[in-house]
Design an enzyme around this catalytic site. Structure first.
Site, PDB file in Angstrom:
ATOM      1  N   THR A 132       0.933  -1.491   0.082  1.00  0.00           N
ATOM      2  CA  THR A 132      -0.372  -0.510  -0.043  1.00  0.00           C
ATOM      3  C   THR A 132       0.878   1.139   0.279  1.00  0.00           C
ATOM      4  O   THR A 132       2.033   1.456   0.560  1.00  0.00           O
ATOM      5  CB  THR A 132      -1.344   0.017   1.400  1.00  0.00           C
ATOM      6  OG1 THR A 132      -1.385   1.351   1.566  1.00  0.00           O
ATOM      7  CG2 THR A 132      -0.297  -0.577   2.651  1.00  0.00           C
ATOM      8  N   ASP A 133       0.822   2.507  -0.548  1.00  0.00           N
ATOM      9  CA  ASP A 133       0.669   3.480  -0.735  1.00  0.00           C
ATOM     10  C   ASP A 133       1.010   3.853   1.050  1.00  0.00           C
ATOM     11  O   ASP A 133       2.023   5.501   1.616  1.00  0.00           O
ATOM     12  CB  ASP A 133       0.159   4.492  -1.058  1.00  0.00           C
ATOM     13  CG  ASP A 133      -1.130   4.645  -1.150  1.00  0.00           C
ATOM     14  OD1 ASP A 133      -1.687   4.331  -0.068  1.00  0.00           O
ATOM     15  OD2 ASP A 133      -2.130   5.780  -1.418  1.00  0.00           O
ATOM     16  N   GLU A 134       0.301   3.309   1.895  1.00  0.00           N
ATOM     17  CA  GLU A 134       0.036   3.668   3.423  1.00  0.00           C
ATOM     18  C   GLU A 134       1.260   3.924   3.809  1.00  0.00           C
ATOM     19  O   GLU A 134       1.814   4.687   5.213  1.00  0.00           O
ATOM     20  CB  GLU A 134      -1.077   3.420   4.466  1.00  0.00           C
ATOM     21  CG  GLU A 134      -2.262   3.512   3.622  1.00  0.00           C
ATOM     22  CD  GLU A 134      -3.666   3.826   3.909  1.00  0.00           C
ATOM     23  OE1 GLU A 134      -3.636   3.528   5.515  1.00  0.00           O
ATOM     24  OE2 GLU A 134      -4.754   3.691   3.291  1.00  0.00           O
ATOM     25  N   TYR A 158      -2.440  -0.566  10.936  1.00  0.00           N
ATOM     26  CA  TYR A 158      -1.770  -1.708   9.164  1.00  0.00           C
ATOM     27  C   TYR A 158      -1.266  -0.531   8.832  1.00  0.00           C
ATOM     28  O   TYR A 158      -0.203  -1.812   8.112  1.00  0.00           O
ATOM     29  CB  TYR A 158      -3.215  -0.457   9.081  1.00  0.00           C
ATOM     30  CG  TYR A 158      -3.348  -1.047   7.407  1.00  0.00           C
ATOM     31  CD1 TYR A 158      -3.525  -2.232   6.621  1.00  0.00           C
ATOM     32  CD2 TYR A 158      -3.261  -0.031   6.545  1.00  0.00           C
ATOM     33  CE1 TYR A 158      -3.312  -2.454   5.493  1.00  0.00           C
ATOM     34  CE2 TYR A 158      -3.310  -0.871   5.149  1.00  0.00           C
ATOM     35  CZ  TYR A 158      -3.210  -1.628   4.462  1.00  0.00           C
ATOM     36  OH  TYR A 158      -3.518  -2.341   3.555  1.00  0.00           O
ATOM     37  N   LYS A 162       1.894  -3.199   7.477  1.00  0.00           N
ATOM     38  CA  LYS A 162       2.678  -3.360   5.672  1.00  0.00           C
ATOM     39  C   LYS A 162       3.596  -2.849   5.686  1.00  0.00           C
ATOM     40  O   LYS A 162       4.593  -4.075   4.944  1.00  0.00           O
ATOM     41  CB  LYS A 162       1.606  -2.486   4.812  1.00  0.00           C
ATOM     42  CG  LYS A 162       0.168  -3.765   5.210  1.00  0.00           C
ATOM     43  CD  LYS A 162      -0.056  -4.652   4.194  1.00  0.00           C
ATOM     44  CE  LYS A 162      -0.202  -4.929   3.170  1.00  0.00           C
ATOM     45  NZ  LYS A 162      -0.238  -5.495   2.106  1.00  0.00           N
TER      46      LYS A 162
HETATM   47  P1  NAD Z   1      -9.655  -7.527   2.275  1.00  0.00           P
HETATM   48  O1  NAD Z   1      -9.405  -6.874   3.978  1.00  0.00           O
HETATM   49  O2  NAD Z   1     -10.412  -7.174   1.392  1.00  0.00           O
HETATM   50  O3  NAD Z   1      -9.146  -9.061   1.415  1.00  0.00           O
HETATM   51  C1  NAD Z   1      -8.156  -9.934   2.075  1.00  0.00           C
HETATM   52  C2  NAD Z   1      -8.319 -11.089   1.934  1.00  0.00           C
HETATM   53  O4  NAD Z   1      -7.250 -11.855   2.979  1.00  0.00           O
HETATM   54  C3  NAD Z   1      -9.438 -11.912   2.417  1.00  0.00           C
HETATM   55  O5  NAD Z   1     -10.420 -12.832   1.602  1.00  0.00           O
HETATM   56  C4  NAD Z   1      -9.187 -12.407   3.575  1.00  0.00           C
HETATM   57  O6  NAD Z   1     -10.011 -13.755   4.793  1.00  0.00           O
HETATM   58  C5  NAD Z   1      -7.628 -12.858   3.537  1.00  0.00           C
HETATM   59  N1  NAD Z   1      -7.190 -13.294   4.854  1.00  0.00           N
HETATM   60  C6  NAD Z   1      -6.908 -12.317   6.084  1.00  0.00           C
HETATM   61  N2  NAD Z   1      -6.105 -13.446   6.716  1.00  0.00           N
HETATM   62  C7  NAD Z   1      -5.534 -14.353   5.828  1.00  0.00           C
HETATM   63  C8  NAD Z   1      -4.252 -15.315   6.401  1.00  0.00           C
HETATM   64  N3  NAD Z   1      -3.726 -15.357   7.917  1.00  0.00           N
HETATM   65  N4  NAD Z   1      -4.427 -16.308   6.141  1.00  0.00           N
HETATM   66  C9  NAD Z   1      -4.651 -16.152   4.612  1.00  0.00           C
HETATM   67  N5  NAD Z   1      -5.610 -15.836   3.954  1.00  0.00           N
HETATM   68  C10 NAD Z   1      -6.113 -14.220   4.811  1.00  0.00           C
HETATM   69  O7  NAD Z   1      -7.791  -7.015   1.774  1.00  0.00           O
HETATM   70  P2  NAD Z   1      -8.658  -5.586   0.191  1.00  0.00           P
HETATM   71  O8  NAD Z   1      -9.032  -4.619   0.056  1.00  0.00           O
HETATM   72  O9  NAD Z   1      -8.087  -7.264  -1.170  1.00  0.00           O
HETATM   73  O10 NAD Z   1      -6.818  -6.188  -0.276  1.00  0.00           O
HETATM   74  C11 NAD Z   1      -5.590  -6.620  -0.245  1.00  0.00           C
HETATM   75  C12 NAD Z   1      -4.618  -6.700  -0.313  1.00  0.00           C
HETATM   76  O11 NAD Z   1      -3.965  -4.676  -1.047  1.00  0.00           O
HETATM   77  C13 NAD Z   1      -3.469  -6.346   0.621  1.00  0.00           C
HETATM   78  O12 NAD Z   1      -2.704  -6.797   1.154  1.00  0.00           O
HETATM   79  C14 NAD Z   1      -4.162  -4.741   1.480  1.00  0.00           C
HETATM   80  O13 NAD Z   1      -2.757  -3.878   2.372  1.00  0.00           O
HETATM   81  C15 NAD Z   1      -3.771  -3.917  -0.361  1.00  0.00           C
HETATM   82  N6  NAD Z   1      -4.063  -3.018  -0.717  1.00  0.00           N
HETATM   83  C16 NAD Z   1      -4.884  -2.845  -0.606  1.00  0.00           C
HETATM   84  C17 NAD Z   1      -6.114  -1.166  -0.945  1.00  0.00           C
HETATM   85  C18 NAD Z   1      -6.759  -1.430  -0.544  1.00  0.00           C
HETATM   86  O14 NAD Z   1      -7.732   0.127  -1.333  1.00  0.00           O
HETATM   87  N7  NAD Z   1      -7.986  -2.382  -0.564  1.00  0.00           N
HETATM   88  C19 NAD Z   1      -4.832  -0.381  -1.017  1.00  0.00           C
HETATM   89  C20 NAD Z   1      -4.159  -0.908  -1.675  1.00  0.00           C
HETATM   90  C21 NAD Z   1      -3.382  -2.444  -1.332  1.00  0.00           C
HETATM   91  P1  TYD Z   2     -10.810   3.856   4.285  1.00  0.00           P
HETATM   92  O1  TYD Z   2     -11.694   3.509   2.958  1.00  0.00           O
HETATM   93  O2  TYD Z   2     -10.823   2.910   5.187  1.00  0.00           O
HETATM   94  O3  TYD Z   2      -9.163   3.560   3.052  1.00  0.00           O
HETATM   95  P2  TYD Z   2      -7.566   4.161   4.056  1.00  0.00           P
HETATM   96  O4  TYD Z   2      -7.861   4.619   5.358  1.00  0.00           O
HETATM   97  O5  TYD Z   2      -7.202   2.910   4.004  1.00  0.00           O
HETATM   98  O6  TYD Z   2      -7.354   5.292   3.034  1.00  0.00           O
HETATM   99  O7  TYD Z   2     -10.762   5.196   4.252  1.00  0.00           O
HETATM  100  C1  TYD Z   2     -11.156   6.069   2.862  1.00  0.00           C
HETATM  101  C2  TYD Z   2     -10.993   7.842   3.901  1.00  0.00           C
HETATM  102  O8  TYD Z   2     -12.003   7.932   4.183  1.00  0.00           O
HETATM  103  C3  TYD Z   2      -9.453   8.428   4.880  1.00  0.00           C
HETATM  104  O9  TYD Z   2      -9.884   9.143   5.135  1.00  0.00           O
HETATM  105  C4  TYD Z   2     -10.887   8.233   5.948  1.00  0.00           C
HETATM  106  C5  TYD Z   2     -12.757   7.997   5.913  1.00  0.00           C
HETATM  107  N1  TYD Z   2     -13.249   7.881   6.118  1.00  0.00           N
HETATM  108  C6  TYD Z   2     -14.731   7.952   6.654  1.00  0.00           C
HETATM  109  O10 TYD Z   2     -14.405   9.497   6.222  1.00  0.00           O
HETATM  110  N2  TYD Z   2     -15.713   7.747   7.287  1.00  0.00           N
HETATM  111  C7  TYD Z   2     -15.741   6.441   7.462  1.00  0.00           C
HETATM  112  O11 TYD Z   2     -16.755   5.540   7.840  1.00  0.00           O
HETATM  113  C8  TYD Z   2     -14.677   5.497   6.850  1.00  0.00           C
HETATM  114  C9  TYD Z   2     -14.361   4.413   6.835  1.00  0.00           C
HETATM  115  C10 TYD Z   2     -13.453   5.900   6.067  1.00  0.00           C
END
Ligand code: NAD
Ligand code: TYD
Length: 353
Positions: A132-134, A158, A162
């Site tokens: 992630t960019d975070e 989180y 990561k």
């Molecule tokens: P998500 O939470 O929707 O899905 C995570 C999946 O991992 C789930 O299916 C869960 O059951 C599985 N999981 C969790 N713990 C596990 C374990 N111990 N063993 C096996 N499986 C396990 O997450 P997402 O949004 O799909 O994100 C996927 C990846 O991308 C993550 O690594 C996250 O850090 C990264 N990422 C997400 C975003 C975003 O905006 N969602 C952005 C950048 C990077």
């Molecule tokens: P989120 O989808 O949780 O992603 P991340 O924190 O990983 O960027 O949140 C996106 C943005 O929206 C973040 O600045 C937090 C804000 N947010 C709200 O304002 N209200 C909410 O209920 C949630 C879940 C997020």
């Protein structure tokens, strides 16, 4: 074949569906099915022999050794993680276990497997770590977007977990020569995203006539990328990326949260008008997230220069597709809004009013 971890979650499921449609190569999908994992995301693959689903934990070394020996994947694409910042604030333990210890266990199993391959297979093997960019921390309003060379400054449990996993992946390349690739992506949105994250939460609440909670002043900025574009970027990195490198992936689309929420309200008013009036009436400013990062932005020029990848969706096209998907899949939303989901809503929002 390839082995995907976390392929029943939001991005992982989109990736598996996209991979089988675009590349057609079989996938072993290892997922623990936590609250975020959902087999309904993979329903279209129920009769597809190219998809082998295994329920299990990336921290289970015996299981990993068995899967690697049995299926001999040529690549690993590692999505599995705990992924929600607010949950990491309420309970960081699971983030340490899965994101750090789980990634470590996976790296160890893969290193042992890779070490036993013939020379040509060792050379072609890939371990792609999705991050992630975070990890780069928070930007000021005039700071340049995150480049791959930025220092790591994670601020939440989180992002710290990561960041730790990214460092382990880097070390396994540097020390053992494991052919790794790391991607650091901005906020994704699209089909199958669990309604704890901002965009699906706002769509679901707006349709139900519930308050749309905005943390703080709503001016926190994120870069938003349509999930299909992220999947294409991962395919590009897996195929053509240089091992040991990191690639930042972003949508060139920075927006404050308040603008995102108002855009969704306007789209829903257009596609599914509400007799009670415009959805913006539901906007509710609530207590801010502790340590809330102010701004993320991605400089995605490296992946464009080296691999020719650019996002194809604008926010306007991507959010329209996304809102339509949620309108057409209200059963999916209803199924994931189980008892456990209601407990989470009470825990996270109960004390913010
Ligand atoms: P998500 O939470 O929707 O899905 C995570 C999946 O991992 C789930 O299916 C869960 O059951 C599985 N999981 C969790 N713990 C596990 C374990 N111990 N063993 C096996 N499986 C396990 O997450 P997402 O949004 O799909 O994100 C996927 C990846 O991308 C993550 O690594 C996250 O850090 C990264 N990422 C997400 C975003 C975003 O905006 N969602 C952005 C950048 C990077
Ligand atoms: P989120 O989808 O949780 O992603 P991340 O924190 O990983 O960027 O949140 C996106 C943005 O929206 C973040 O600045 C937090 C804000 N947010 C709200 O304002 N209200 C909410 O209920 C949630 C879940 C997020």
């Amino acid at each position: 074949m390839i082995l995907v971890t976390g392929g029943a979650g939001f991005i992982g499921a989109n990736f598996v569906l996209d991979w089988l449609a675009e590349a057609g190569e079989p996938v072993v999908n290892l997922d623990k099915l936590t609250y975020a994992g959902n087999m309904e995301n993979l329903a279209a693959l129920a009769d597809d022999g190219r998809h082998i689903f295994v329920r299990g934990d990336i921290g289970d070394r015996v299981l990993l050794d068995g899967l690697l020996a049995q299926h001999q994947p040529r690549a690993i694409v590692h999505f599995a993680a705990e992924s929600h910042v607010d949950r990491s604030i309420h309970g960081p333990g699971e983030f340490i276990r899965t994101n750090i210890e789980g990634t470590f266990t996976l790296l160890e199993a893969v290193r042992a497997h890779w070490g036993g391959l013939a020379e040509a297979e060792r050379h072609d093997f890939r371990f792609l770590h999705v991050s992630t960019d975070e990890v780069y921390g928070s930007l000021g309003p005039r700071d340049a977007p995150f480049a791959e060379t930025n220092a790591y400054q994670p601020n939440s449990p989180y992002s710290a977990s990561k960041a730790a996993s990214d460092h382990l992946v880097r070390a396994y390349h540097h020390t053992y020569g494991l052919p790794t690739l790391t991607t650091n992506c901005s906020n994704n949105y699209g089909a199958y995203q669990f309604p704890e994250k901002l965009i699906p939460l706002v769509i679901a609440n707006a349709l139900a006539g519930k308050p749309l909670p905005i943390y703080g002043d709503g001016m926190n900025v994120r870069d938003w990328l349509y999930v299909g574009d992220h999947c294409a970027a991962i395919r590009a990195v897996l195929t053509r990326g240089r091992t040991g490198e990191t690639y930042n992936i972003g949508g060139w689309n920075e927006m404050p949260n308040l603008v995102i929420v108002k855009t969704i309200c306007a789209l829903l008013d257009e596609l599914r008008p509400d007799a009670a009036g415009p959805r913006e009436r539901l906007i509710a400013f609530v207590k801010d997230r502790p340590g809330h990062d102010r701004r993320y932005a991605i400089d995605a020029r490296k992946i464009e220069r080296e691999l020719g990848w650019r996002p194809t969706e604008t926010f306007e096209t991507g959010i329209r597709k996304t809102v339509r998907w949620y309108l057409e899949h209200q059963d999916w939303v209803a199924h994931v809004q189980s008892g456990a989901y209601r407990d989470w809503v009470e825990k996270n929002y109960g004390a913010r009013q």
